[in-house]
Write an enzyme that holds these catalytic residues in place. Structure first.
Site, PDB file in Angstrom:
ATOM      1  N   LYS A  78       0.866  -1.179   0.000  1.00 15.37           N
ATOM      2  CA  LYS A  78       0.000   0.000   0.000  1.00 15.37           C
ATOM      3  C   LYS A  78       0.902   1.227   0.000  1.00 15.37           C
ATOM      4  CE  LYS A  78      -3.787   2.086   2.687  1.00 15.37           C
ATOM      5  NZ  LYS A  78      -4.672   1.924   3.868  1.00 15.37           N
ATOM      6  N   SER A 153      -9.563   2.091   3.205  1.00 11.66           N
ATOM      7  CA  SER A 153      -8.702   2.784   2.289  1.00 11.66           C
ATOM      8  C   SER A 153      -7.700   1.890   1.550  1.00 11.66           C
ATOM      9  CB  SER A 153      -7.918   3.859   3.043  1.00 11.66           C
ATOM     10  OG  SER A 153      -7.068   3.263   4.000  1.00 11.66           O
ATOM     11  N   SER A 177      -9.667  -0.183   7.494  1.00 15.88           N
ATOM     12  CA  SER A 177      -9.169  -0.123   6.112  1.00 15.88           C
ATOM     13  C   SER A 177      -8.510  -1.376   5.558  1.00 15.88           C
ATOM     14  CB  SER A 177      -8.189   1.029   5.971  1.00 15.88           C
ATOM     15  OG  SER A 177      -8.909   2.212   5.781  1.00 15.88           O
TER      16      SER A 177
HETATM   17  N1  GLN Z   1     -12.830   4.606   6.664  1.00 11.84           N
HETATM   18  C1  GLN Z   1     -12.210   5.042   7.884  1.00 11.84           C
HETATM   19  C2  GLN Z   1     -11.741   6.466   7.722  1.00 11.84           C
HETATM   20  O1  GLN Z   1     -12.016   7.029   6.725  1.00 11.84           O
HETATM   21  C3  GLN Z   1     -11.057   4.145   8.239  1.00 11.84           C
HETATM   22  C4  GLN Z   1      -9.872   4.395   7.395  1.00 11.84           C
HETATM   23  C5  GLN Z   1      -8.704   3.551   7.785  1.00 11.84           C
HETATM   24  O2  GLN Z   1      -8.843   2.552   8.468  1.00 11.84           O
HETATM   25  N2  GLN Z   1      -7.535   3.983   7.361  1.00 11.84           N
HETATM   26  O3  GLN Z   1     -11.117   7.018   8.575  1.00 11.84           O
END
Ligand code: GLN
Length: 499
Positions: A78, A153, A177
């Site tokens: 990532k 994400s 995420s």
């Molecule tokens: N969707 C959540 C956010 O927008 C979690 C994102 C993540 O785990 N990096 O913060």
């Protein structure tokens, strides 16, 4: 023999050990696939020369007699992890072309084990998002249905593993995420206990929540990778000081202990009632209920438990995460590194224009919320209060462990949603992490594994959570479930005819 790209980490390692194939051959095959499926948008940076040089080095190590389960196996990171050999952007224009002088610890550990880096994977900007639509470099598409999101994400990681572009990928999980995109794309993902994987070299979003992990096709492959990536790192002040864990050995140990037909005999699986509302999406409900029946067949006992503060998790998270983000992102000032506005009047104007140009809308929204909840007049009312409730949420889990060994819930309230569907409504987007955020706030490990498909053939995942440092338990239960089912082995129609 299965085509190369359908083979998981273990199968590839076996083929490499038996000299049936070289790392260069696997790497070339997968690089070609990434290019053939470029429309999915998973990759932010490809550099065949770098990847092939690493593959040649792995082959040379094998030729000299070295061995190891990851030696010569390609995977990708990532783009939230910094890498010396390829640019690192965190999906943001702010870091376009940024070249890190060092590798993140998890990147270095996987490289030392001989894994070949295939590229850098698309993600939501600074890992903020649930659909991978907040990347400055375009969205990622779900291989099961290109009109739908892969989750976020870590959407690039999840889509790449689901489309068999690589056997595994790294991801990061702050509020879901790894788990939510794993669920949306039918792959297996684990977020370990906070502190198990070093955050050194992981571009910071919300430091008290950020945690690295893995997405792969099986729990077995996750166990292998997590064992390699994890471990104490003196360069991360929150790294857990524990001896290295061999999750693979533990996986097989668990197998020996249970009886063959009922390997989960005696295991108490808690079902937190707040996670199974009457309004739960049909597809999710049916798939998860099916999985529960399977768990019972394997010997587990289902127990009703409660996590009463579940509904407070989203409000608490959206105070704490933006607060930390606003502080972490203050470093992007156009001076130290990253984007700088081309034209400005004075220093203040340079800061303003740089940040206005470099950050996307969601990142700006969070910087504003974070700055507000940390401001002198509101700090106690919001931030301090959220920290107190965070402790209460963690205590709910402590109480649950008195009644059960692990928790099983849906990973997400729905299957993958359509591209653009929630883009105009940040709150609707935030709610897609309803089931993953409580565990993140507590810092416990969580995992998502495929457990079925909805009516429209969209993957559904179930989430397993356990007490601190019980990743081996999660992986063991997931492994037994995957021995009894084949949801994790299903492939999207998009790639069914690929050679
Ligand atoms: N969707 C959540 C956010 O927008 C979690 C994102 C993540 O785990 N990096 O913060």
């Amino acid at each position: 023999m299965k085509p190369l790209h359908e083979q998981g980490v273990h199968e590839l390692a076996e083929a490499l050990t038996a000299r049936r194939i070289s790392s260069v051959e696997i790497t070339e095959h997968l690089l070609a696939r990434v290019q053939a499926h470029a429309a999915l948008g998973v990759m932010l940076h490809l550099d065949a020369e770098v990847s092939l040089a690493q593959a040649r080095a792995a082959d040379a190590r094998r030729a000299r007699g070295a061995n190891g389960p990851l030696l010569g196996v390609p995977l990708a990171h990532k783009d939230i992890f910094v890498t010396r050999d390829m640019p690192s952007t965190a999906g943001s224009k702010m870091l376009q072309g940024y070249a890190s002088p060092f590798d993140a610890t998890i990147v270095a550990k996987l490289a030392d084990a001989g894994a070949v880096m295939l590229g850098k994977l698309n993600c939501d900007e600074f890992a903020m998002g649930s659909g991978n639509q907040n990347s400055a470099y375009g969205p990622v598409r779900n291989p099961w249905d290109a009109r739908r999101v892969p989750g976020g994400s870590s959407g690039g990681s999840a889509a790449a593993v689901a489309a068999r572009l690589m056997p595994a990928a790294t991801g990061s999980d702050t509020g879901g995420s790894i788990r939510q995109p794993a669920s949306f794309t039918g792959v297996t993902g684990i977020k370990p206990t906070y502190g198990v994987c070093s955050r050194y070299g992981m571009i910071a979003f919300a430091s008290s929540l950020d945690q690295a992990g893995v997405l792969a096709r099986t729990a077995e492959d996750c166990a292998l990778l997590l064992g390699t990536m994890s471990g104490f790192d003196a360069r991360d002040a929150t790294s857990a000081e524990r001896p290295p864990q061999d999750y693979m050995a533990k996986l097989h140990q668990a197998q020996v202990e249970g009886s063959a037909a009922r390997p989960l005999n005696g295991l108490r699986i808690g079902l937190p009632r707040e996670f199974f509302p009457a309004t739960l999406d049909r597809d999710v409900h049916d798939a998860v209920r099916g999985a529960l029946a399977e768990m019972e067949k394997l010997g587990a006992r289902l127990v009703d438990v409660s996590l009463p503060r579940t509904e407070l998790s989203i409000p608490v998270y959206y105070i704490i995460a933006p607060a930390e983000a606003s502080s972490n992102l203050s470093r992007y000032d156009g001076v130290r590194y990253g984007h700088r506005a081309a034209q400005y009047d004075d220093l203040l104007d340079m800061y303003r224009k740089t940040r206005a140009e470099g950050f996307g809308a969601e990142v700006k929204r969070r910087i504003m919320i974070g700055t507000y909840v940390l401001s002198a007049g509101f700090y106690d009312a919001y931030y301090t209060q959220a920290q107190k409730v965070r402790t209460l949420i963690a205590r709910d889990f402590d109480a649950a462990w008195e009644l059960c060994d692990l928790l099983l819930t849906p990973t997400a309230p729905s299957a993958a949603f359509a591209l653009g569907e929630k883009s105009a409504d940040p709150l609707a987007m935030y709610l897609s992490d309803l089931y993953t955020i409580p565990g993140s706030l507590a810092g416990i490990p969580g995992m998502s594994i495929p457990c079925g498909f909805g009516q429209s053939n969209r993957p559904v995942g179930l989430q397993l959570m356990a007490n601190y440092f019980e990743e081996a338990k999660l992986l063991g239960v997931a492994h037994q479930y995957q021995r009894a089912t084949d949801w994790h082995a299903r492939m999207p129609a998009l790639i069914q005819d690929d050679k």
